[in-house]
Design a protein around this motif. Structure first.
Motif, PDB file in Angstrom:
ATOM      1  N   TYR B 202       0.838  -1.209   0.000  1.00  0.00           N
ATOM      2  CA  TYR B 202       0.000   0.000   0.000  1.00  0.00           C
ATOM      3  C   TYR B 202       0.869   1.254   0.000  1.00  0.00           C
ATOM      4  N   LYS B 203       0.425   2.254  -0.749  1.00  0.00           N
ATOM      5  CA  LYS B 203       1.032   3.591  -0.706  1.00  0.00           C
ATOM      6  C   LYS B 203       0.278   4.418   0.324  1.00  0.00           C
ATOM      7  N   GLU B 204       1.034   5.223   1.096  1.00  0.00           N
ATOM      8  CA  GLU B 204       0.411   6.065   2.117  1.00  0.00           C
ATOM      9  C   GLU B 204      -0.015   7.398   1.498  1.00  0.00           C
ATOM     10  N   LEU B 205      -1.173   7.881   1.936  1.00  0.00           N
ATOM     11  CA  LEU B 205      -1.727   9.105   1.360  1.00  0.00           C
ATOM     12  C   LEU B 205      -1.741  10.251   2.365  1.00  0.00           C
ATOM     13  N   SER B 206      -1.503  11.445   1.844  1.00  0.00           N
ATOM     14  CA  SER B 206      -1.800  12.649   2.599  1.00  0.00           C
ATOM     15  C   SER B 206      -3.049  13.262   1.995  1.00  0.00           C
ATOM     16  N   LEU B 207      -4.001  13.629   2.841  1.00  0.00           N
ATOM     17  CA  LEU B 207      -5.217  14.298   2.337  1.00  0.00           C
ATOM     18  C   LEU B 207      -5.181  15.773   2.728  1.00  0.00           C
ATOM     19  N   GLY B 208      -3.988  16.362   2.674  1.00  0.00           N
ATOM     20  CA  GLY B 208      -3.884  17.785   2.999  1.00  0.00           C
ATOM     21  C   GLY B 208      -3.431  18.005   4.423  1.00  0.00           C
ATOM     22  N   ALA B 209      -3.215  19.265   4.767  1.00  0.00           N
ATOM     23  CA  ALA B 209      -2.592  19.601   6.047  1.00  0.00           C
ATOM     24  C   ALA B 209      -3.555  19.492   7.215  1.00  0.00           C
ATOM     25  N   ASN B 210      -4.854  19.466   6.943  1.00  0.00           N
ATOM     26  CA  ASN B 210      -5.804  19.531   8.051  1.00  0.00           C
ATOM     27  C   ASN B 210      -6.461  18.203   8.346  1.00  0.00           C
ATOM     28  N   ARG B 211      -6.896  18.105   9.569  1.00  0.00           N
ATOM     29  CA  ARG B 211      -7.567  16.897  10.018  1.00  0.00           C
ATOM     30  C   ARG B 211      -8.980  16.880   9.470  1.00  0.00           C
TER      31      ARG B 211
END
Lengths: 229, 229
Positions: B202-211
């Motif tokens: 699996y590749k890890e994702l960032s969904l932007g700087a905010n929670r």
């Protein structure tokens, strides 16, 4: 850390008294005591760590112990949208676009609007909750209902999403980091409103091949704009 | 045109009887009469125009007069998500991702899940309504709750959004038009679940700087994936 919001605090604030509702929440519901820490937000970039100095459930006193300031975003995402007939659909849109980082929301009154009045207070409360939940430091500005025609004249050169034929653009390729994005009511903008927008320099938007609900269109446009930032 | 859904009709269907609920809806609520037209969807790419031949409020008969078939999308957007504690947050996510064109939704049971059971029927009904509303011809597949570990082992090489440190990617640059996108529960995936995902490609994702809330993350990931299509 429990977060409290007050637009009137700033970096010069040394001590502070929570209002009665928040005092009750802090001292009765959360059972916070003297010496416990809370976070304070002003929705304008400030996050302060504060310590409770008087745990009175009517007048909870705190002193600020650390202040963090964040610069304002260098872009504007301004969604100008005709509120849906069902208020809760607008409420969730306000929550979601706040989580994502919208900076301004204006409610529009179109010739085809079914909802002709709305109370801003509830939207503001939802935006405050979403700001806290998503750890944002800026609260979006939420503006009173205004007629589409007046809005267009006062805010030329924006973007307008509609379902008529036209020279449609994809927001992710034309967004300029500042101009307002207009989303119509359930029955779409009137042809006259679209024409007025065009003569005032508005670019027409396509939000994809499928018919989206008003609130989904607002959220989708916001996400598309954000991806260009 | 009023739309009715039945997964069992196909292009070989010549005449058709609406079920009792739909017959009542067509003949009593909508007051449709013999000769009136309705649309039929099977959620698998077919849209048929049908004419009412017997307006019986218990057994409404129709005959198909025209059939339109649409090819299946040449991509898969599969959101695998831990349901939120509040069911209505998942319900609106299902509505929104269906409007936008998700093709598959799997509900996941994580070590940190607060919701450990759910009824699929309501989600399916919401998806059907959203499909009709947005004039889509394909209904997303909605899968039963399955443990995260089992899902990862059976579906390697996907994408996982989590809040731990890691080598994070932006979905809009790595999405491959098919692999599942995993969204964790309110308390995030457990470190072991993330590790298992990584060892399964699996590749890890960032969904932007905010929670983002769980359901916002699901919608945001879906929109990001769609923008690559």
């Amino acid at each position: 850390m429990h977060l409290f919001y007050d637009p009137n605090i700033d970096q010069s604030t040394v001590s502070y008294q929570l209002n009665e509702t928040e005092s009750r929440h802090a001292c009765k519901v959360l059972r916070l005591k003297e010496g416990d820490k809370i976070g304070l937000l002003n929705g304008k970039g400030m996050y302060a760590e504060a310590e409770i100095t008087g745990a009175d459930p009517k007048r909870c006193q705190v002193k600020l112990v650390a202040v963090h300031l964040e610069e304002a975003p260098d872009y504007t995402i301004h969604i100008a949208i005709c509120p849906t007939k069902m208020n809760e659909r607008m409420e969730w849109m306000v929550e979601k676009v706040t989580e994502l980082g919208v900076t301004e929301i204006t409610f529009l009154l179109s010739k085809n609007s079914e909802r002709k009045a709305l109370k801003l207070e509830r939207f503001e409360n939802i935006a405050v909750s979403a700001m806290k939940q998503s750890k944002r430091l800026y609260l979006p500005k939420i503006n009173e209902l205004v007629k589409v025609d007046a809005f267009i004249k006062n805010n030329p050169n924006g973007f307008i999403a509609h379902c008529y034929e036209g020279e449609k653009h994809n927001l992710s390729t034309v967004f300029d980091r500042s101009s307002p994005i207009l989303i119509g009511p359930e029955g779409d903008f009137s042809p006259e409103e679209c024409e007025l927008a065009k003569t005032n320099g508005y670019k027409e938007l396509s939000l994809g091949a499928n018919r989206l609900r008003t609130e989904t269109a607002g959220l989708y446009a916001c996400m598309q704009a954000l991806m260009t930032i």
